[in-house]
Design a protein around this motif. Structure first.
Motif, mmCIF file in Angstrom:
data_model
loop_
_atom_site.group_PDB
_atom_site.id
_atom_site.type_symbol
_atom_site.label_atom_id
_atom_site.label_comp_id
_atom_site.label_asym_id
_atom_site.label_seq_id
_atom_site.Cartn_x
_atom_site.Cartn_y
_atom_site.Cartn_z
ATOM 1 N N PRO A 36 -6.248 -8.812 -15.163
ATOM 2 C CA PRO A 36 -5.034 -9.573 -15.510
ATOM 3 C C PRO A 36 -3.754 -8.761 -15.323
ATOM 4 O O PRO A 36 -2.710 -9.316 -14.991
ATOM 5 C CB PRO A 36 -5.250 -9.931 -16.988
ATOM 6 N N GLY A 37 -3.835 -7.429 -15.518
ATOM 7 C CA GLY A 37 -2.658 -6.585 -15.346
ATOM 8 C C GLY A 37 -2.147 -6.610 -13.928
ATOM 9 O O GLY A 37 -0.937 -6.657 -13.678
ATOM 10 N N PRO A 173 8.484 -0.684 -7.476
ATOM 11 C CA PRO A 173 8.027 -1.706 -8.420
ATOM 12 C C PRO A 173 6.625 -2.223 -8.098
ATOM 13 O O PRO A 173 6.145 -2.094 -6.983
ATOM 14 C CB PRO A 173 9.073 -2.815 -8.276
ATOM 15 N N ASN A 174 6.019 -2.786 -9.123
ATOM 16 C CA ASN A 174 4.679 -3.378 -9.066
ATOM 17 C C ASN A 174 3.554 -2.355 -9.154
ATOM 18 O O ASN A 174 2.402 -2.682 -8.878
ATOM 19 C CB ASN A 174 4.485 -4.253 -7.819
ATOM 20 N N GLU A 175 3.855 -1.128 -9.579
ATOM 21 C CA GLU A 175 2.797 -0.130 -9.768
ATOM 22 C C GLU A 175 2.466 0.046 -11.253
ATOM 23 O O GLU A 175 1.807 1.007 -11.648
ATOM 24 C CB GLU A 175 3.173 1.212 -9.142
ATOM 25 N N ASP A 179 -1.748 3.187 -13.768
ATOM 26 C CA ASP A 179 -2.082 4.211 -14.751
ATOM 27 C C ASP A 179 -1.803 5.603 -14.158
ATOM 28 O O ASP A 179 -0.726 5.871 -13.667
ATOM 29 C CB ASP A 179 -3.533 4.048 -15.190
ATOM 30 N N ARG A 180 -2.793 6.498 -14.144
ATOM 31 C CA ARG A 180 -2.556 7.877 -13.695
ATOM 32 C C ARG A 180 -2.245 7.962 -12.214
ATOM 33 O O ARG A 180 -1.701 8.966 -11.740
ATOM 34 C CB ARG A 180 -3.770 8.752 -14.019
ATOM 35 N N PHE A 186 7.412 6.750 -11.934
ATOM 36 C CA PHE A 186 6.962 5.859 -13.008
ATOM 37 C C PHE A 186 6.632 6.656 -14.267
ATOM 38 O O PHE A 186 7.059 6.309 -15.370
ATOM 39 C CB PHE A 186 5.744 5.064 -12.538
ATOM 40 N N HIS A 187 5.874 7.745 -14.100
ATOM 41 C CA HIS A 187 5.487 8.561 -15.258
ATOM 42 C C HIS A 187 6.700 9.262 -15.867
ATOM 43 O O HIS A 187 6.791 9.406 -17.090
ATOM 44 C CB HIS A 187 4.421 9.565 -14.854
#
Length: 321
Positions: A36-37, A173-175, A179-180, A186-187
C-alpha cells in the motif's frame, strides 16, 4: 498503449507523471501492487490498467498489437540483497522474458540497468560496451544488472530498438517507500526534521576528507526527460549512462538540504560500518558523451537546483510527483 513496469516504484511512478504531463493516458502499469505504501505513488495519475508483474508476459502475448513502447523499470533494487535466487529471478530471468517478448512481437524496449555495475570504478565510468566483461560489481544486485547487459549484447535477435540505461544516484519525489534504499537527501531531510542534525560517514581513506566522498547525483525529473527522449528517438540502440555527469560530495548534498529547509547546516561524522567499509564507493561520475552524441541536449538540474525543488515542493509539503 505504453507500458511502464515498476510503475508503483520511485522512477516508474515519476515516469507515469511525465507521460501524463505530455498527454499520454493509455498507460499500462505493471508491478507487484501488494504494498500500500508504494501504491500511493500512482494515486491521481491517469492510466488504463494495472497488470500484476506475474501476469505481464502472458498479457503481452494477448495485447501486443496495441503496444507502442515498453519501459521496463521494475527490478529488485536493494543493494544489500544477497539472495541470489531472488535477484536472478526478478532482475535477470524476468528481464530476459520481457526482452524475448519484444523480439517476438517487434516492440521497442528501454530497460533499467545500473551504475552499480561499475563497482569501485577500476575500469572508469564510461558506457563502453566492450568493457562489460571487465567490470567488477560490488554486490549481487550490481552483478545481476551487469549479467543482463552482457547477455543482451550477445543476443543474435534483439528488439528493433532497445536501450539499457545505467542509472547513477537518482533522487527525488516518490521515494518515500524505499526506507534505507532512499536517497541521502531523503534521509538528511528526515533527520533534520527529527533532530535538526545530519550524520555522514567518515572517510577511511587518506585521499578523501570526511564527507567528501563523491557521487553522481541525478534528479529524477532529468531521468524521466531522458526516458521520454528515447521513446521518440528510437535509434542508436545500446547501453547508456544516465547521471548528471558531475560528481558532488555528500557534504554538498547535506548542506544543500539544510539550506532548502532554511536551516544552518549541523553535520557530524560517524564511522562507516565495517561490513561495507571495504566495498564503499568513494567516487562515481557518469561519462555522458555517448548520450550527448546522439542528440540529447537538455541541461540537467544542478545538485542545488534539484535538492531545492525536491525539498521545497515535495518533502516539506509531503507531496508526490
Amino acid at each position: 498503449m505504453i507500458i511502464v513496469t515498476g510503475a508503483a516504484g520511485f522512477i516508474g511512478s515519476c515516469l507515469v507523471s511525465k507521460l501524463n504531463d505530455e498527454g499520454y493516458f493509455d498507460l499500462i502499469l505493471v508491478d507487484d501492487f501488494s504494498d500500500p505504501g508504494q501504491n500511493k505513488n500512482f494515486e491521481g495519475k491517469r492510466y488504463s490498467k494495472l497488470v500484476d508483474r506475474e501476469d505481464f508476459i502472458e498479457w503481452i502475448r494477448s495485447n501486443h498489437l496495441h503496444i507502442q513502447f515498453i519501459f521496463h523499470l521494475g527490478a529488485r533494487t536493494d543493494t544489500t540483497e544477497f539472495d541470489y535466487e531472488v535477484l536472478n529471478r526478478l532482475n535477470l530471468e524476468y528481464t530476459k522474458q520481457v526482452w524475448n517478448a519484444c523480439v517476438e512481437f517487434g516492440l521497442p524496449l528501454v530497460y533499467a540497468s545500473s551504475a552499480a555495475t561499475y563497482g569501485l570504478g577500476e575500469e572508469g565510468y564510461e558506457d563502453d560496451e566492450n568493457k562489460l566483461d571487465r567490470l567488477k560489481p560490488l554486490n549481487p544486485y550490481g552483478e545481476s544488472k551487469n549479467e543482463f547487459d552482457k547477455w543482451a549484447l550477445t543476443q543474435e535477435r534483439k528488439p528493433y530498438f532497445w536501450v539499457g540505461l545505467k542509472f547513477f544516484n537518482v533522487y527525488g519525489p516518490n521515494e518515500y517507500h524505499k526506507d534505507r534504499m532512499a536517497s541521502v537527501i531523503f534521509h538528511t531531510y528526515r533527520n533534520i526534521k527529527e533532530t535538526g542534525k545530519m550524520k555522514l560517514f567518515q572517510s577511511h581513506r587518506p585521499d578523501f576528507k570526511d564527507g567528501e566522498q563523491m557521487r553522481d547525483f541525478v534528479y529524477v525529473k532529468d531521468v524521466t526527460e531522458v526516458l521520454y527522449f528515447f521513446m521518440h528517438h528510437r535509434k542508436d540502440s545500446g547501453i547508456y549512462n544516465l547521471g548528471s555527469g558531475k560528481a558532488r560530495t555528500f557534504y554538498d548534498l547535506a548542506s544543500a538540504t539544510f539550506r532548502s529547509a532554511e536551516l544552518q547546516p549541523d553535520i557530524t561524522f560517524i564511522p562507516t560500518p565495517e561490513d561495507i567499509r571495504e566495498k564503499y564507493q568513494y567516487f562515481t561520475e557518469a561519462k555522458m558523451d555517448k548520450l550527448w552524441s546522439i542528440g540529447y541536449h537538455k541541461p540537467f538540474h544542478t545538485l542545488e537546483e534539484g535538492v531545492d525543488d525536491y525539498v521545497r515542493n515535495y518533502l516539506i509539503p509531503g507531496k508526490y510527483l
